[in-house]
Write an enzyme that holds these catalytic residues in place. Structure first.
Site, PDB file in Angstrom:
ATOM      1  N   HIS A  63      32.499  42.229  45.212  1.00 28.88           N
ATOM      2  CA  HIS A  63      32.737  41.420  44.006  1.00 28.88           C
ATOM      3  C   HIS A  63      31.985  42.006  42.821  1.00 28.88           C
ATOM      4  O   HIS A  63      31.124  41.356  42.241  1.00 28.88           O
ATOM      5  CB  HIS A  63      32.329  39.978  44.266  1.00 28.88           C
ATOM      6  CG  HIS A  63      33.064  39.362  45.420  1.00 28.88           C
ATOM      7  ND1 HIS A  63      32.765  39.634  46.726  1.00 28.88           N
ATOM      8  CD2 HIS A  63      34.113  38.514  45.451  1.00 28.88           C
ATOM      9  CE1 HIS A  63      33.586  38.956  47.516  1.00 28.88           C
ATOM     10  NE2 HIS A  63      34.412  38.271  46.761  1.00 28.88           N
ATOM     11  N   GLU A  73      43.100  37.841  46.925  1.00 27.58           N
ATOM     12  CA  GLU A  73      42.271  38.326  48.042  1.00 27.58           C
ATOM     13  C   GLU A  73      42.964  38.199  49.394  1.00 27.58           C
ATOM     14  O   GLU A  73      42.622  38.910  50.330  1.00 27.58           O
ATOM     15  CB  GLU A  73      40.975  37.495  48.133  1.00 27.58           C
ATOM     16  CG  GLU A  73      39.938  37.802  47.103  1.00 27.58           C
ATOM     17  CD  GLU A  73      38.690  36.923  47.261  1.00 27.58           C
ATOM     18  OE1 GLU A  73      37.758  37.145  46.503  1.00 27.58           O
ATOM     19  OE2 GLU A  73      38.654  36.009  48.121  1.00 27.58           O
ATOM     20  N   HIS A  84      35.372  33.754  52.283  1.00 30.44           N
ATOM     21  CA  HIS A  84      33.997  34.276  52.191  1.00 30.44           C
ATOM     22  C   HIS A  84      33.271  33.775  50.935  1.00 30.44           C
ATOM     23  O   HIS A  84      32.528  34.513  50.293  1.00 30.44           O
ATOM     24  CB  HIS A  84      33.990  35.809  52.299  1.00 30.44           C
ATOM     25  CG  HIS A  84      34.798  36.526  51.254  1.00 30.44           C
ATOM     26  ND1 HIS A  84      35.529  37.655  51.542  1.00 30.44           N
ATOM     27  CD2 HIS A  84      34.987  36.291  49.948  1.00 30.44           C
ATOM     28  CE1 HIS A  84      36.123  38.077  50.434  1.00 30.44           C
ATOM     29  NE2 HIS A  84      35.805  37.259  49.459  1.00 30.44           N
ATOM     30  N   HIS A  86      42.254  30.041  45.010  1.00 27.51           N
ATOM     31  CA  HIS A  86      41.162  29.767  44.079  1.00 27.51           C
ATOM     32  C   HIS A  86      41.336  30.584  42.808  1.00 27.51           C
ATOM     33  O   HIS A  86      41.887  31.680  42.826  1.00 27.51           O
ATOM     34  CB  HIS A  86      39.788  30.014  44.683  1.00 27.51           C
ATOM     35  CG  HIS A  86      39.443  31.435  45.074  1.00 27.51           C
ATOM     36  ND1 HIS A  86      40.204  32.192  45.914  1.00 27.51           N
ATOM     37  CD2 HIS A  86      38.378  32.210  44.750  1.00 27.51           C
ATOM     38  CE1 HIS A  86      39.621  33.376  46.097  1.00 27.51           C
ATOM     39  NE2 HIS A  86      38.519  33.423  45.382  1.00 27.51           N
TER      40      HIS A  86
END
Lengths: 283, 131
Positions: free
Chosen positions: A59, A243, A12, A196
């Site tokens: 976030h 995540e 996302h 990431h």
């Protein structure tokens, strides 16, 4: 009876939303990212879910540091796209199936998953980018083709819930949905990842080999995948790669044996590896 | 009993755990306040006066004023919060990473296009010659 027919795993990345919102998806940098979702958009048109149960994380947009629920279920009638510091995304308001959402909340709590109930909530790119990549561009005055029940998971402050807990929550979500007395086709999304790291000197870490093994395990050996410890995500897939625990909620809600109908993997989108799978129940 | 931190040996990384969250609370609350347009305007009009609303440490306050992005992380900031300050400054996530890594925007972007930073040699602090 409501039924979960399929699961979608999907990154996302906020920059993917920006690329769609600014109309630059055919640029050479973005073209391979979106190419991998062409089949997904056809699949969505054929699958026609009535409801999407969408597992994502906020976030530090809607939830500030004053309140950090591990699992927060969206029970409001609708969810507006949030201003994340550069204005809200120009996408439609997300509408809920409120009766099903509150049924799921009750069922989960009686099933000993003590979730937080959100009767007011905005949603950030974590929720709207997966809808955008799977449905394509929709004007902000339009409507998303499905109702959406958001499940927001804390993955920002360590520790995120364990993969095992997420997997078992997925099973409980399935029990909840399949005890709802209305004919509904439900597709569950697990979002976030892949590898990431956005922060400090190791930013930019990508581990494609690990990501691909994760997707293989998730599809074919989901219980083993759910046992991956947090430190492995942090070390091998980057601090924000944790995540990926949210994909286990999706996988836990599906059959033990699933059919993988589509997979896409690309590096990079901004700082992140993009991963995507579509899994169908066989029943 | 103290929780064991099996992630402290990962190089170039701050894991945002309860200790960091506690230390960085007011810094992070300042950052997230910039999500509102009215607050961005107030901050941009007078940074010092706006920061007076948040009881952060002098070191945290200075890190904000001098846009010491790694300093903010070292003092309990989390990148999802500090990115709100970056967004206010017109800096996106990728540009922020270019600054935090010391690589600069072009070299960082180039690294990502070529597949990102390899995991090889980047798993343990010992591989970076750090304790």
């Amino acid at each position: 009876m409501a039924r979960i027919t399929a699961g979608v795993g999907c990154s996302h990345v906020p920059a993917i939303g920006v690329a769609m919102d600014t109309g630059i998806t055919d640029q050479p940098y973005w073209q391979p990212v979106f190419k991998g979702f062409e089949k997904s958009r056809d699949w969505m048109k054929a699958a026609k879910p009535d409801v999407i149960f969408l597992v994502y994380n906020d976030h530090c947009t809607v939830f500030d540091a004053s309140c950090i629920p591990t699992f927060a279920l969206g029970c409001a009638a609708e969810f507006h796209p949030a201003d994340e510091g550069w204005g809200p995304r120009p996408v439609p308001v997300v509408r809920n199936h409120q009766k099903l959402a509150s049924h799921i909340a009750q069922s989960l709590i009686l099933d000993e998953f003590d979730i937080t109930i959100m009767n007011e909530m905005e949603v950030d790119h974590g929720l709207t980018v997966p809808l955008s990549v799977m449905y394509g561009e929709i004007d902000k005055d339009g409507e998303w083709p499905a109702l959406v029940i958001p499940l927001c998971v804390n993955v920002v402050q360590y520790p995120a819930p364990t993969g095992n807990r997420c997997f078992n929550l997925g099973r409980a979500v399935r029990r909840a949905i399949e005890s709802f007395d209305e004919e509904l086709n439900v597709v569950i999304f697990g979002t976030g990842g892949m590898s990431h790291q956005l922060q400090y000197k190791r930013a930019g870490l990508i581990n494609a080999e690990w990501d691909k093994r994760f997707m293989d395990m998730l599809v074919n050996d989901p219980v083993a995948a759910s046992q991956i410890p947090h430190v492995e995500y942090l070390r091998e897939a980057g601090s924000e790669g944790v995540e990926m625990v949210m994909w286990h909620v999706m996988r836990g809600a599906l059959d033990e044996q699933v059919t993988e109908v589509h997979r896409h993997y690309h590096v990079p989108a901004s700082n992140t590896a993009v991963g995507h799978v579509i899994l169908e129940n066989r029943g | 009993m103290t929780m064991k931190k099996d992630y402290e040996d990962i190089p170039g990384t701050f894991v945002f755990d309860a200790d960091r969250s506690r230390e960085g609370y007011h810094l992070n609350q300042f950052c997230i306040s910039l999500r509102q347009q009215a607050n961005r305007e107030a901050f941009n009009a007078d940074e010092g006066a706006y920061l007076d609303r948040f009881p952060m440490t002098p070191e945290q306050r200075q890190a904000v004023l001098s846009r010491d992005w790694n300093g903010m992380l070292a003092l309990g900031g989390n990148v999802y919060y500090t990115s709100k300050l970056a967004a206010n400054d017109g800096i996106n996530f990728q540009q922020l990473a270019g600054i935090m890594t010391g690589m600069g925007n072009e070299a960082y972007r180039e690294m990502m296009v070529k597949g990102g930073r390899s995991i090889e040699g980047n798993r343990y602090k010992s591989e970076w010659g750090e304790e």
